[in-house]
Motif scaffolding. Structure first.
Motif, mmCIF file in Angstrom:
data_model
loop_
_atom_site.group_PDB
_atom_site.id
_atom_site.type_symbol
_atom_site.label_atom_id
_atom_site.label_comp_id
_atom_site.label_asym_id
_atom_site.label_seq_id
_atom_site.Cartn_x
_atom_site.Cartn_y
_atom_site.Cartn_z
ATOM 1 N N MET A 1 59.408 -45.810 52.643
ATOM 2 C CA MET A 1 59.056 -46.605 53.918
ATOM 3 C C MET A 1 58.505 -47.890 53.382
ATOM 4 S SD MET A 1 56.374 -45.459 56.808
ATOM 5 C CE MET A 1 54.993 -45.650 55.773
ATOM 6 N N ILE A 2 58.818 -49.165 54.022
ATOM 7 C CA ILE A 2 58.298 -50.272 53.696
ATOM 8 C C ILE A 2 56.963 -50.380 54.503
ATOM 9 C CG2 ILE A 2 58.420 -52.873 53.885
ATOM 10 C CD1 ILE A 2 61.441 -52.542 53.968
ATOM 11 N N PRO A 3 55.771 -50.761 53.781
ATOM 12 C CA PRO A 3 54.432 -50.899 54.361
ATOM 13 C C PRO A 3 54.363 -52.165 55.159
ATOM 14 C CG PRO A 3 54.397 -51.304 51.982
ATOM 15 C CD PRO A 3 55.843 -50.733 52.194
ATOM 16 N N LEU A 48 52.057 -58.444 47.572
ATOM 17 C CA LEU A 48 52.659 -57.005 47.123
ATOM 18 C C LEU A 48 51.959 -55.784 47.801
ATOM 19 C CD1 LEU A 48 53.035 -58.190 43.512
ATOM 20 C CD2 LEU A 48 55.057 -57.826 45.249
ATOM 21 N N PRO A 49 52.688 -54.689 47.693
ATOM 22 C CA PRO A 49 52.273 -53.353 48.097
ATOM 23 C C PRO A 49 50.974 -53.165 47.243
ATOM 24 C CG PRO A 49 54.100 -52.997 46.616
ATOM 25 C CD PRO A 49 54.070 -54.460 46.910
ATOM 26 N N GLY A 61 59.628 -42.471 45.467
ATOM 27 C CA GLY A 61 60.481 -43.435 44.959
ATOM 28 C C GLY A 61 59.995 -44.058 43.864
ATOM 29 N N VAL A 62 60.483 -45.378 43.598
ATOM 30 C CA VAL A 62 60.175 -46.167 42.656
ATOM 31 C C VAL A 62 59.566 -47.339 43.399
ATOM 32 C CG1 VAL A 62 61.084 -47.877 40.762
ATOM 33 C CG2 VAL A 62 62.230 -45.686 41.043
ATOM 34 N N MET A 70 60.134 -55.110 50.507
ATOM 35 C CA MET A 70 59.499 -56.184 51.224
ATOM 36 C C MET A 70 59.748 -57.806 51.167
ATOM 37 S SD MET A 70 55.781 -54.316 50.127
ATOM 38 C CE MET A 70 54.670 -55.365 51.035
ATOM 39 N N ALA A 71 60.227 -58.044 50.030
ATOM 40 C CA ALA A 71 60.539 -59.543 49.789
ATOM 41 C C ALA A 71 61.864 -59.749 50.677
ATOM 42 C CB ALA A 71 60.587 -59.768 48.250
#
Length: 265
Positions: A1-3, A48-49, A61-62, A70-71
């Motif tokens: 999931m993208i934060p 960044l996260p 995941g990684v 995100m980018a």
């Protein structure tokens, strides 16, 4: 999931660019850089996260996959493609990955000391041994659950600025709280989890590339060289008297190089 993704913009130029910061920093590191190139580009920077005001990686995941996703989401918001990308250190590895995996989205890519050690390890196994020896104190602190000691060691290796004791307490706490981001980066940075070193993959990044380093950085020549040898259309520059944090400590020298490159890309 993208934060959640926190972004900000610097400069007011007609040409949009995506800027990706280094580990333990935040998108605000590009402010002075934007002051230098703001007539040419508008820098769209994101946290960044686990950094700044963006959300945290969920541990699934990684982590590098999440930072890259995100980018790509920020690129969607900037639009239209292709867009110039610049990245520093860890951010440079995200920029490099996008250039290889999504080349049609990238007009040019600029990398200031991307810490993609896997490329240097592949070219020179002895470099891996030297890197392990040089980072032994950092690894030992992590193993001992001494996050502040690890942050101190990390700053000593990469900071090229004030000594740890001279950094304001809130900044030391910020770095200490995020120091586990560094080992979480290892699957990609050290072990090439995305498989970029698979033969033929670098050849996809046909856009103009600029690879920059500071002359006083301990590992930049090996890593930058390994990356530059694989890129189809690349310029390389090393700045005397500059270290790993060049975009922050010397924006007046790094940013004009980038601006000149953009005018030809």
């Amino acid at each position: 999931m993208i934060p959640h993704i926190n972004t900000r913009a610097f400069g007011a130029g007609e040409r949009p660019a995506l800027a990706i910061h280094c580990s333990l920093a935040h998108s605000g590191m590009w402010r002075a850089f934007g002051d230098v190139v703001g007539d040419l580009v508008t820098l769209h920077a994101y946290d960044l996260p686990n950094h700044g005001q963006s959300g945290d990686w969920d541990g699934q995941g990684v982590m590098h996959d999440t930072a890259t996703a995100m980018a790509l989401r920020v690129l969607d918001d900037i639009g239209p493609d292709p867009i110039d990308i610049i990245g520093h250190s860890f951010g440079g590895t995200v920029a490099l990955r996008i250039a290889i995996e999504h080349p049609t989205r990238v007009r040019s890519v600029t990398l200031f000391e991307p810490v993609y050690f896997a490329a240097a390890f592949a070219d020179d196994p002895g470099f891996a041994d030297r890197y392990a020896a040089d980072t032994a104190d950092f690894d030992a602190a992590l193993a001992a659950q001494d996050d502040e000691g690890a942050a101190r060691a990390f700053n000593r290796a990469w900071g090229d600025g004030p000594a740890w004791e001279d950094i304001p307490a809130n900044a030391r706490r910020y770095m200490t709280d995020r120091i586990r981001f560094v080992p979480d980066s290892a699957p990609f940075l050290l072990h090439d989890s995305a498989g970029l070193l698979t033969p033929g993959r670098f050849a996809r990044a046909t856009m103009p590339a600029l690879v920059l380093a500071g002359a006083t950085s301990p590992w930049a020549a090996d890593v930058n060289g390994a990356i530059a040898r694989r890129l189809p259309q690349v310029q390389s520059e090393t700045l005397d008297g500059v270290g790993h944090m060049g975009p922050v400590t010397h924006p007046d020298r790094v940013a004009p190089l980038w601006a000149g490159f953009l005018k030809t890309a």
